[in-house]
Scaffold this motif. Sequence first.
Motif, PDB file in Angstrom:
ATOM      1  N   THR A  37       7.218 -23.994   6.116  1.00 16.05           N
ATOM      2  CA  THR A  37       6.548 -23.106   5.167  1.00 16.05           C
ATOM      3  C   THR A  37       7.163 -21.714   5.232  1.00 16.05           C
ATOM      4  O   THR A  37       7.265 -21.112   6.300  1.00 16.05           O
ATOM      5  CB  THR A  37       5.043 -23.016   5.474  1.00 16.05           C
ATOM      6  OG1 THR A  37       4.463 -24.312   5.349  1.00 16.05           O
ATOM      7  CG2 THR A  37       4.347 -22.063   4.501  1.00 16.05           C
ATOM      8  N   GLY A  38       7.591 -21.205   4.064  1.00 16.67           N
ATOM      9  CA  GLY A  38       8.192 -19.878   4.000  1.00 16.67           C
ATOM     10  C   GLY A  38       9.653 -19.850   4.405  1.00 16.67           C
ATOM     11  O   GLY A  38      10.270 -18.769   4.416  1.00 16.67           O
ATOM     12  N   MET A  39      10.235 -21.039   4.691  1.00 19.84           N
ATOM     13  CA  MET A  39      11.624 -21.104   5.160  1.00 19.84           C
ATOM     14  C   MET A  39      12.592 -21.593   4.086  1.00 19.84           C
ATOM     15  O   MET A  39      13.801 -21.429   4.215  1.00 19.84           O
ATOM     16  CB  MET A  39      11.711 -22.046   6.368  1.00 19.84           C
ATOM     17  CG  MET A  39      10.909 -21.609   7.570  1.00 19.84           C
ATOM     18  SD  MET A  39      11.788 -20.421   8.573  1.00 19.84           S
ATOM     19  CE  MET A  39      12.962 -21.515   9.377  1.00 19.84           C
ATOM     20  N   LEU A  40      12.065 -22.208   3.021  1.00 23.24           N
ATOM     21  CA  LEU A  40      12.915 -22.832   2.010  1.00 23.24           C
ATOM     22  C   LEU A  40      12.832 -22.070   0.692  1.00 23.24           C
ATOM     23  O   LEU A  40      11.748 -21.652   0.273  1.00 23.24           O
ATOM     24  CB  LEU A  40      12.477 -24.284   1.790  1.00 23.24           C
ATOM     25  CG  LEU A  40      12.403 -25.158   3.045  1.00 23.24           C
ATOM     26  CD1 LEU A  40      11.754 -26.495   2.721  1.00 23.24           C
ATOM     27  CD2 LEU A  40      13.775 -25.359   3.652  1.00 23.24           C
ATOM     28  N   PHE A  41      13.989 -21.945   0.012  1.00 19.28           N
ATOM     29  CA  PHE A  41      14.032 -21.150  -1.211  1.00 19.28           C
ATOM     30  C   PHE A  41      14.812 -21.879  -2.300  1.00 19.28           C
ATOM     31  O   PHE A  41      15.760 -22.621  -2.032  1.00 19.28           O
ATOM     32  CB  PHE A  41      14.665 -19.783  -0.933  1.00 19.28           C
ATOM     33  CG  PHE A  41      13.882 -18.943   0.036  1.00 19.28           C
ATOM     34  CD1 PHE A  41      12.941 -18.039  -0.418  1.00 19.28           C
ATOM     35  CD2 PHE A  41      14.060 -19.101   1.399  1.00 19.28           C
ATOM     36  CE1 PHE A  41      12.196 -17.285   0.474  1.00 19.28           C
ATOM     37  CE2 PHE A  41      13.322 -18.350   2.313  1.00 19.28           C
ATOM     38  CZ  PHE A  41      12.384 -17.437   1.848  1.00 19.28           C
ATOM     39  N   CYS A  42      14.392 -21.649  -3.545  1.00 21.52           N
ATOM     40  CA  CYS A  42      15.026 -22.261  -4.710  1.00 21.52           C
ATOM     41  C   CYS A  42      16.362 -21.566  -4.993  1.00 21.52           C
ATOM     42  O   CYS A  42      16.440 -20.335  -5.030  1.00 21.52           O
ATOM     43  CB  CYS A  42      14.093 -22.138  -5.917  1.00 21.52           C
ATOM     44  SG  CYS A  42      14.804 -22.725  -7.477  1.00 21.52           S
ATOM     45  N   SER A  43      17.418 -22.353  -5.220  1.00 21.66           N
ATOM     46  CA  SER A  43      18.732 -21.779  -5.503  1.00 21.66           C
ATOM     47  C   SER A  43      18.802 -21.174  -6.905  1.00 21.66           C
ATOM     48  O   SER A  43      19.655 -20.340  -7.187  1.00 21.66           O
ATOM     49  CB  SER A  43      19.811 -22.855  -5.366  1.00 21.66           C
ATOM     50  OG  SER A  43      19.613 -23.877  -6.338  1.00 21.66           O
TER      51      SER A  43
END
Length: 244
Positions: A164-170
């Motif tokens: 949670t809070g570690m992954l981001f949309c390219s």
Amino acid sequence: MKWRYKRKFEQGKVAINTARFWGYDKDEYGDLVINQEQAKLVERIFNDYVNGKGSGVIAKEFNNEGIPTLVSGKWHAGTILNMLKNEKYKGDVWLQKTFTVDHLTKKSRVNRGEVDSYYIEGNHPPIVSKELWERAQQMIHFRAEEKGNLGNDREKYQSRYPLTGMLFCSKCGAVLRRRTWNSKLPCRKIVWQCSTYLKEGKQACQGTTIEDKVLGEMNIQSETVVEEVLKDGKKHYRYTSKGK
């Protein structure tokens, strides 16, 4: 009596009470047919909700406009949410959501696996598309998380789901949020999706979606941008440190 109902469900024979069910009537054969006037209201609810209006706002507008409910009461946020969650509006039907505990008292209870349930796709004409219905479910979960209804203790949530809070949309840079698709069905799947897409739709971002089991094979320790890549017609992923 229980055996008779079970056999009917297994054979796909459906008994639906339309007296408290917006959008449909029954024809002379007992099949569901769309009530065009009520269907306009159902479509309005789904479209207003996915376009940003909350269930409470929609209920308030209906009350202000003097739109009656089927039981001549007032509209409430819970009424709107129950309609949004109802699979019948996309043409499907889920039988045995509840079951009668005691046939003498008529006491019923939500079915949590105590008895068999049956899901029938394409049972009757839909009022909304499957895509619009699924979009509404995503919005319901997203807003519940935003309000803390799926866990007020943020630290506990973080410990349960370390990504949670570690992954981001390219595509837009927004954080990916953990979702559960078809949570009450055998085809249940956990995915991470772009929060911009969930909140504002594909007009704001085409979104990034990745299954939790795919991420489980990675050893992600820092903030990571997830990029979807098509190769030979199949979806693959590229991971980049957010700091780079």
